[in-house]
Structures are given as structure tokens and as C-alpha cells.
Write a protein that holds these residues in place. Structure first.
Motif: not given
Lengths: 238, 117
Positions: A1, A4-5, A8-9, A12, A15-16, A19, A82, A236, A238, B18, B25, B99
Motif C-alpha cells: 500500500m 504504491r502511494d 504514484g506520488a 504525479l 507529470v506535474a 506540465f 452489460l 436491489e 440496499r 493530477l 490511484m 456488474q
């Protein structure tokens, strides 16, 4: 976990940075250099279409709009495929409590939004709006009945079969209009109808025709789309 | 002045994209994922409209003999296409979410590990 953060950071941030690098080399917003605008503006006057966005959508780039309405049709078909209809008919009488104010607002706004939707579709070539926007307003107005708690009224006032036919017919007629343009005007979706007087309802040639077709297609498509979601939502609780 | 406007427009566009990506994510619910995607796509609307913007220009609805410049209608038409695509994709993804919830009994992307026939 945590990994991944972190990854990911980092992504990003990369990418920033890209940009920032790209935006620093772009022309400043608000300057006067607009190449497409300078090309579209005389075309709008030539084709007697005050709303330049509609002129782009239904005249200059009408072929793109054909693709766009095909996307809508494909999304409706995909959603229907679907979400198969449930085996047994869902119960519609177990309605929850709806505030009277919501009910009143829904019933008051229903005719207003339907009229507004028709107005936006029909005047798409003159004022802000057009087939897509007006179609969405029309479909939304229809579903105010659901918000006011009367799903059964909505189900009765919503001929799904006819909406499906209307959607398919409008999509097909768009192509037919294009083919007529090809036959008479020499190019697919050529503007062959008389252009009329600047600013009057019956002007701009095929622009209002295509706009109305798109309006029908979008409104019917959204009604069909939402009806399938509603059936599943009621199935359904809920 | 134009520097401030461009910084605001481009900055907001990049920020929305972003933010949407970060939301996808860190998503714990598929509906949240779909909404995050919509947020990311709104960044493209802001960018397109910023490209077409011009100071002191009117909306692209012209009248005869108009001398005031108008903003770029082409990017506005593309924004419209963008919104239509976004709406249809949202509908399809929500149908898929329904689904998945029915078949797997969960809408947490982290719990959807194995493929099941």
C-alpha cells in the motif's frame, strides 16, 4: 500500500514537472492569435449561422459530430448489453419518503425544463445551445418525475420502445442527410438547404436539421440509458 | 495580467488532471474511481477553453456587422465533444461497476484480485 502511494506520488510529480515545462512554452491565455477562429468566423457569416459553435459542429465539422453521436449510440448499446434486464419485474410500490418541497419543485420544473430543452434544441443555430445540450436538458426534465418520487408516472410516460426507435432513426437520418448532401452538393454532409435570412429560425440550411436530429438522439438515448440503471437500482434495494 | 490569467487557467487544468489521477490511484470504491476519472477529464475542458480565450472578446454568437472579436469557437466545440465522451464513458463504467458488484460482491478495487469466470 505504501509502496504504491510512493510510486504514484513520484509519477504525479513527474507529470506535474512535464506540465510546467510544457505550459511555460505555450502562448499566454487571452492573447489575440486564434487561427481557427479567424477561419470559422467568415464561414459562420457565409453559412448564415450566428452560433459559431453550432456552425463548427453541424457544418464545418459535421462529420466529427457523426462520430460523436455514434459514440453516444455505442455507449447506450454497450450499457444495454452489460446490464441485462432483470428476470422478474421489479417492485415499484416501495417508495421512500419524498419531501413535499422536492415534489413541488419537481412538478413545477418539469414543464419548464421540457420547454427549455425544446427551445435549446430548436434555436441551436441562433443562440447558445444545440442538439447535445438541449437533448440532455430534455432527458433531465423527464427524470424530474423520478426525483419527485413518482417512478410509476415516469415509467408510464416513458415509452422505452419508442425511445429506442427514435434514437436509432435520428442516428440513421443524420447519415441520410449527409448522403443527400453528397448527392446534391457534391460532398458528404454538404449544406444544401437554402440558407435563409441571418438570425431567423428557418436559416443556416442543414444546421438546425442536424441539431434537431442530435437532440432527439441524445434525449432518447439518455432516457433508454437511465431506464436500465433505474430498473437495476430498484431491483436491489440496499 | 495575461501572465496571471494563463497561470490560473493552465494551473487549474493541470491541478484537476493530477487530482483526478491521484483519486483514481488511492480509490477504495469503484464509483469513486469513476468520479475521479471525470474530475481528471474536467482538466481537459479547462485547458481547451483557456486556449480559446481572448481578453475583451465576446461569446462566439455573432450578429451581422459585428466588429468585436469573439473567443475561439473551435475549442468550444471540441470541449462539447469532450463532455459527450466523458458522459458516455461514465455511463459505461458505472454499468461495469454494477456488474462487478453483482458478480464479485465488492466494489473495492483492492479486493478484486483474481479473475473469476
Amino acid at each position: 500500500m505504501r509502496t504504491r502511494d510512493v510510486v504514484g506520488a513520484a509519477g504525479l510529480a513527474g507529470v506535474a514537472a512535464l506540465f510546467v515545462a510544457a505550459f511555460l512554452r505555450m502562448p499566454a491565455a487571452g492573447t489575440a492569435g486564434h487561427v481557427y477562429r479567424d477561419l470559422v468566423l467568415p464561414m459562420g457569416f457565409r453559412e448564415v449561422t450566428p452560433n459559431l459553435v453550432s456552425s463548427v459542429n453541424f457544418d464545418l465539422r459535421a462529420l466529427d459530430t457523426l462520430g460523436e453521436e455514434t459514440i453516444v449510440a455505442a455507449a447506450v448499446v454497450g450499457t444495454l448489453a452489460l446490464l441485462q434486464p432483470p428476470k422478474k419485474e421489479p417492485k415499484t410500490d416501495g417508495t421512500g419518503y419524498v419531501l413535499p418541497a422536492v415534489k413541488l419543485a419537481g412538478f413545477l420544473l418539469l414543464p419548464v425544463s421540457v420547454l427549455l430543452g425544446i427551445d435549446i434544441v430548436v434555436h441551436g443555430h441562433l443562440t447558445p445551445g444545440g442538439g447535445f445540450q438541449g437533448g440532455v436538458v430534455l432527458a433531465t426534465g423527464w427524470h424530474l418525475l423520478y426525483l419527485s418520487g413518482s417512478y410509476r408516472a415516469l415509467a408510464r410516460l416513458r415509452p422505452i420502445d419508442w425511445c429506442e426507435y427514435a434514437e436509432a432513426t435520428a442516428t440513421g437520418l443524420y447519415v441520410v442527410t449527409g448522403l443527400i448532401g453528397l448527392g446534391i452538393g457534391g460532398s458528404f454532409l454538404a449544406n444544401i438547404l437554402p440558407l435563409g435570412e441571418f438570425g431567423s429560425l428557418l436559416s443556416s440550411g442543414t444546421v438546425p436539421v442536424l441539431s434537431v436530429l442530435i437532440g432527439i438522439e441524445v434525449a432518447a438515448g439518455f432516457v433508454v440509458l437511465l431506464s436500465r440503471f433505474f430498473v437495476h437500482g430498484l431491483e436491489e434495494p440496499r | 495580467m495575461t501572465g496571471v490569467v494563463s497561470a490560473a487557467c493552465y494551473g487549474v487544468a493541470a491541478w484537476l488532471l493530477l487530482l483526478g489521477c491521484a483519486g483514481i490511484m488511492r480509490s477504495r470504491h469503484l464509483v469513486h474511481t469513476v468520479v475521479s476519472l471525470s474530475v481528471a477529464q474536467s482538466g481537459t475542458y479547462v485547458l481547451l477553453l483557456a486556449i480559446g480565450y481572448q481578453d475583451q472578446a465576446a461569446a462566439p454568437i455573432v450578429s451581422q456587422g459585428q466588429s468585436q472579436p469573439v473567443v475561439d469557437p473551435m475549442v468550444q466545440a471540441m470541449t462539447l465533444t469532450d463532455i459527450v465522451v466523458s458522459a458516455t464513458i461514465t455511463a459505461l463504467l458505472l454499468a461495469l461497476t454494477l456488474q462487478i458488484s453483482r458478480r464479485h460482491g465488492t466494489v473495492d478495487p483492492d479486493e478484486l484480485r483474481a479473475l473469476r469466470g
